[in-house]
Structures are given as C-alpha cells and as structure tokens.
Design a protein around this motif. Structure first.
Motif, mmCIF file in Angstrom:
data_model
loop_
_atom_site.group_PDB
_atom_site.id
_atom_site.type_symbol
_atom_site.label_atom_id
_atom_site.label_comp_id
_atom_site.label_asym_id
_atom_site.label_seq_id
_atom_site.Cartn_x
_atom_site.Cartn_y
_atom_site.Cartn_z
ATOM 1 N N LEU A 180 -62.082 -52.670 2.283
ATOM 2 C CA LEU A 180 -62.596 -51.508 1.536
ATOM 3 C C LEU A 180 -62.044 -51.502 0.110
ATOM 4 O O LEU A 180 -62.778 -51.223 -0.849
ATOM 5 N N ALA B 165 -59.913 -53.555 7.906
ATOM 6 C CA ALA B 165 -60.521 -52.320 7.411
ATOM 7 C C ALA B 165 -60.083 -52.076 5.964
ATOM 8 O O ALA B 165 -60.764 -52.478 5.023
ATOM 9 N N ALA C 117 -56.524 -43.531 1.962
ATOM 10 C CA ALA C 117 -56.332 -44.820 2.640
ATOM 11 C C ALA C 117 -56.186 -45.924 1.595
ATOM 12 O O ALA C 117 -55.336 -46.806 1.716
ATOM 13 N N GLY D 209 -50.802 -51.933 8.072
ATOM 14 C CA GLY D 209 -51.807 -51.752 7.018
ATOM 15 C C GLY D 209 -52.030 -50.273 6.830
ATOM 16 O O GLY D 209 -51.102 -49.517 6.545
ATOM 17 N N SER E 187 -65.958 -42.832 12.688
ATOM 18 C CA SER E 187 -66.291 -41.895 13.761
ATOM 19 C C SER E 187 -67.650 -41.218 13.519
ATOM 20 O O SER E 187 -67.899 -40.682 12.435
ATOM 21 N N ASN F 179 -63.622 -53.432 10.485
ATOM 22 C CA ASN F 179 -63.290 -52.365 11.428
ATOM 23 C C ASN F 179 -63.753 -50.989 10.937
ATOM 24 O O ASN F 179 -64.114 -50.817 9.781
ATOM 25 N N ASN G 272 -68.790 -45.681 17.109
ATOM 26 C CA ASN G 272 -67.405 -45.178 17.149
ATOM 27 C C ASN G 272 -67.392 -43.670 17.402
ATOM 28 O O ASN G 272 -68.061 -42.908 16.709
ATOM 29 N N GLY H 158 -55.007 -53.962 12.098
ATOM 30 C CA GLY H 158 -53.884 -53.232 11.529
ATOM 31 C C GLY H 158 -53.083 -54.168 10.643
ATOM 32 O O GLY H 158 -52.304 -54.983 11.142
ATOM 33 N N LYS I 91 -59.421 -48.255 20.814
ATOM 34 C CA LYS I 91 -58.601 -48.674 19.672
ATOM 35 C C LYS I 91 -57.692 -47.553 19.198
ATOM 36 O O LYS I 91 -57.948 -46.385 19.467
ATOM 37 N N HIS J 1 -61.776 -44.203 19.479
ATOM 38 C CA HIS J 1 -60.477 -44.248 18.792
ATOM 39 C C HIS J 1 -59.508 -43.238 19.399
ATOM 40 O O HIS J 1 -59.880 -42.127 19.753
ATOM 41 N N ILE K 31 -60.890 -41.825 2.543
ATOM 42 C CA ILE K 31 -61.099 -43.064 1.785
ATOM 43 C C ILE K 31 -60.120 -43.135 0.620
ATOM 44 O O ILE K 31 -59.422 -44.130 0.424
ATOM 45 N N VAL L 27 -55.565 -46.150 15.475
ATOM 46 C CA VAL L 27 -55.957 -46.021 14.061
ATOM 47 C C VAL L 27 -54.777 -46.353 13.138
ATOM 48 O O VAL L 27 -54.543 -45.686 12.144
ATOM 49 N N GLY L 28 -54.017 -47.391 13.534
ATOM 50 C CA GLY L 28 -52.928 -47.838 12.671
ATOM 51 C C GLY L 28 -51.541 -47.567 13.240
ATOM 52 O O GLY L 28 -50.550 -47.760 12.537
HETATM 53 C C1 FNR Z 1 -60.248 -45.877 9.178
HETATM 54 N N1 FNR Z 1 -60.041 -46.099 10.541
HETATM 55 C C2 FNR Z 1 -60.855 -45.456 11.459
HETATM 56 N N2 FNR Z 1 -60.833 -45.839 12.761
HETATM 57 C C3 FNR Z 1 -61.672 -45.261 13.662
HETATM 58 O O1 FNR Z 1 -61.668 -45.664 14.824
HETATM 59 N N3 FNR Z 1 -62.531 -44.259 13.279
HETATM 60 C C4 FNR Z 1 -62.588 -43.833 11.990
HETATM 61 O O2 FNR Z 1 -63.369 -42.934 11.659
HETATM 62 C C5 FNR Z 1 -61.727 -44.430 11.030
HETATM 63 N N4 FNR Z 1 -61.753 -44.052 9.712
HETATM 64 C C6 FNR Z 1 -61.094 -44.815 8.782
HETATM 65 C C7 FNR Z 1 -61.297 -44.570 7.413
HETATM 66 C C8 FNR Z 1 -60.703 -45.391 6.461
HETATM 67 C C9 FNR Z 1 -60.964 -45.119 5.015
HETATM 68 C C10 FNR Z 1 -59.884 -46.480 6.860
HETATM 69 C C11 FNR Z 1 -59.244 -47.405 5.861
HETATM 70 C C12 FNR Z 1 -59.652 -46.701 8.207
HETATM 71 C C13 FNR Z 1 -58.975 -47.001 11.021
HETATM 72 C C14 FNR Z 1 -59.369 -48.469 11.003
HETATM 73 O O3 FNR Z 1 -60.459 -48.745 11.828
HETATM 74 C C15 FNR Z 1 -58.188 -49.359 11.423
HETATM 75 O O4 FNR Z 1 -57.865 -49.126 12.762
HETATM 76 C C16 FNR Z 1 -56.953 -49.112 10.577
HETATM 77 O O5 FNR Z 1 -57.328 -48.850 9.261
HETATM 78 C C17 FNR Z 1 -56.002 -50.287 10.577
HETATM 79 O O6 FNR Z 1 -56.614 -51.434 9.999
HETATM 80 P P1 FNR Z 1 -56.324 -51.925 8.480
HETATM 81 O O7 FNR Z 1 -56.880 -50.876 7.566
HETATM 82 O O8 FNR Z 1 -54.837 -51.998 8.339
HETATM 83 O O9 FNR Z 1 -57.027 -53.221 8.356
#
Ligand code: FNR
Length: 341
Positions: A284, A280, A14, A213, A93, A61, A122, A258, A184, A147, A11, A186-187
C-alpha cells in the motif's frame, strides 16, 4: 465518527506506523547453497494451497473498502496490479458494505478489475453465516478470510467489547460457507494455542498475520487521545508464529503475513512451513507514495527475489523450500528458545 472516516484513518495511520526498517525476518538467515541443477525456466511459482490454485505464493492481504470513492480507487488499483501480475488479493473487512449497501462498489471493483483472479472476501467474527455468504457472493470470491482483532477492538474507543459468540460464529461460518475459510490476525500473530483451538472449530486454513509490519493496536492508538502505548509492541513475531503453528499442525494450510517486505522474507516464511505469503502495508505504501508502476515493479521484484532463492536452493516449486537450512539469531532466537511450553 463514521465508519467511512475510520477506514480512511486506518490507511493514513497504517502508512505512518509501518515499520519499514525492521522485521523479525532480519533475525533469520537462509543458508546459502552453491550447487543447483535447475534452469531459470524450471522455476514455477504456481502452488496449490488446499483447494486454492495460486499462480504465485504471494498475495495482497486485506486492507480496504468501505471508505467511499477513495477506497474504491485504491482497491481498483490493487486489483489491477494483482490481475497483471497474476497474484491473489484480499479486500478489507466487508462488514461496512453488509451494513450499508452504498459501500458495495468499493469492494465490487476488485472483481471488475480482476475477473479471473483469486480473490478473498473478508469479514469479522461478528458476521452471521448469511452475511459471510453475502460477502463471498459480492466478489464471487474464491475464499473467505475471517479476521481476529480483539486487541484492535479493545483499543478502539468505539470498538466491540462482547466476544462471547466468537467461537460459535467461526464454527458456523466454517460449516456453512461454500468456499475455503481462512482465519487471520491483523498484525499480532496466531499462537499455536489459538491455532489448535481454531482447528477444533473446524478451521483448515490460517494466516499468521504476525508482528513485524502493520500493527492494528498501534494504528488504533494513533486514533486515541490517550494512547495505550504499552500495546504498541504486542504480538507474536511472524516467523515465530509460522514455525510454532507448523510444528503442532502439520496438515493445516498456512499462509504467512505480517512484516513481509520482499521476496526474501516470503521465502523465509515458506522455509518455516507457510504455503503462501501476504503483503499488505508495504505494498500500500508503494502504491500511495510512488504509484501504480512502482507497485508493479515491487511485485515483480518480489517474484524475482523468490525465484533467485528457489534457484539457489534447488527448488522447482515454492513448496520445496519447506525445511531448507537456516540460522536464527538475536531477538527471534531468544523468542523461539524462551517460549514457555
Ligand atoms: C489492514 N489489515 C486488515 N486485515 C483484515 O483482515 N481486515 C481489514 O479490514 C484490514 N484492514 C487493514 C487496513 C490497512 C490500511 C492495512 C495496512 C492492513 C491487516 C492486514 O491484512 C495484515 O494482516 C496486516 O497489515 C499485517 O501485514 P503487513 O501490513 O505487515 O504486511
């Protein structure tokens, strides 16, 4: 380092590394149209994505859970905001709660705060079918996200190194789970090759989760003593990921995420062929820095921006945005033109 501590660091980093100022969506402009035949009240944000009946294409998300009371509080606030505004929400997750039941409250709070809303569970690809079903049951979830985070694991010193069973696990979960399964990133974005592979494994719902993002390679680099910073910019820009997946898989249900910062970015993703969009990191950040009222205002603004664009483009429903005229410039244009094969 404990898993709980890691969740809190995710957190922190991010939020620090969120590229608020830049997104590849800046290289895409929607072409303005001047005649519409709609009344504001004709605009209806409800949309169906496969078997999921959403009251808005926007959802929160996957982010957190598994970091004790701090993540329980964040998930509770996100869920309360999702309930008030009628949007869907995913949790982070749930592997931590599947391994340590004392972490379950940090996820269960989401269903408690939003008893009737659309909620996504998730898990990672290390999950068994039985664990995936438990994650769904924990939240009475409407769908399950899996993910894909190979790059994150490789940058994380304590991360997984063995992905031999990844494909068979995904295939078994899709076959064995009672709700829609959304795969999905994760970015770092899903490519059309990955999307085709996932389709062969039976996956019918994808979320691009592309570059622009939050980047989990960047987040993990912040946690390393010796950052592998060559991977900080790794990934497929979200609009490119959405466009190329839609071109090869016209029938697959597709979410964009993303780097989506506002309703305009969301509308652009719908124009490119996504059916819904997730935010996401940017949500946050608003919650953590400015609080709950600011979060509600931000979600309201995303909806208002989206409605205005739908009105301008004469679209009663979000799905009617698909294929509306746009122009791409700069980095995104080059990416789309130079993408080999
Ligand atoms: C994530 N994301 C994420 N995705 C997932 O599938 N499992 C997870 O546990 C996490 N943990 C997580 C923690 C934090 C603090 C963030 C900000 C994001 C990824 C999220 O779901 C997303 O795919 C990416 O953050 C891209 O989107 P944004 O942040 O650019 O809108």
């Amino acid at each position: 380092m404990s898993r709980q501590q890691r969740k809190l660091e995710h957190i922190k980093y991010a939020l620090e590394s969120n590229q608020e100022g830049w997104s590849p969506f800046d290289d895409m402009e929607i072409v303005h149209q001047s005649v519409t035949s709609l009344h504001w009240e004709d605009i209806d944000l409800q949309t169906n994505v496969g078997g999921l009946a959403l009251s808005s294409p926007l959802f929160v998300n996957a982010m957190t859970g598994g970091g004790g009371s701090k993540t329980e509080k964040i998930n509770g606030q996100l869920a309360a905001a999702a309930a008030v505004t009628g949007i869907g929400m995913s949790v982070g997750s749930q592997m931590s709660a599947l391994k340590d039941p004392s972490e379950e409250p940090s996820y269960r709070i989401v269903r408690k705060e939003n008893p009737h809303g659309i909620i996504f569970a998730n898990v990672g690809t290390e999950s068994t079918v039985e664990q995936a079903q438990r994650a769904v049951d924990m939240l009475e979830a409407d769908a399950l996200q899996i993910h894909l985070n190979v790059l994150q694991e490789l940058i994380m010193p304590e991360g997984d190194r063995n992905f031999r069973n990844m494909e068979s696990r995904i295939e078994s979960i899709v076959q064995g789970i009672s709700v829609p399964v959304i795969v999905k990133e994760v970015g770092h974005g899903l490519s059309k090759e990955t999307a085709r592979k996932l389709r062969e494994l039976g996956v019918r719902y994808l979320d691009s989760a592309g570059k622009g993002g939050t980047s989990f390679s960047k987040v993990e680099n912040r946690r390393r003593k010796d950052p592998l910073s060559v991977f900080d910019g790794w990934g497929i820009p979200t609009p490119a990921s959405v466009k190329e997946i839609r071109e090869v898989l016209p029938d697959t249900h597709l979410f964009a995420s993303g780097g989506i910062r506002n309703g305009m970015d969301g509308a652009k993703s719908l124009i490119l062929g996504a059916e819904g969009f997730g935010m996401a990191g940017s949500l946050l950040k608003v919650l953590m820095e400015d609080g709950m009222d600011a979060l509600l205002n931000r979600i309201g603004a995303v909806h208002e921006e989206l409605r205005i664009i739908m009105m301008l483009l004469n679209c009663r429903q979000p799905k009617q945005l698909a294929g509306k005229p746009y122009v791409v410039t700069g980095y995104l244009k080059e990416w789309l033109e130079k993408r080999a094969t």
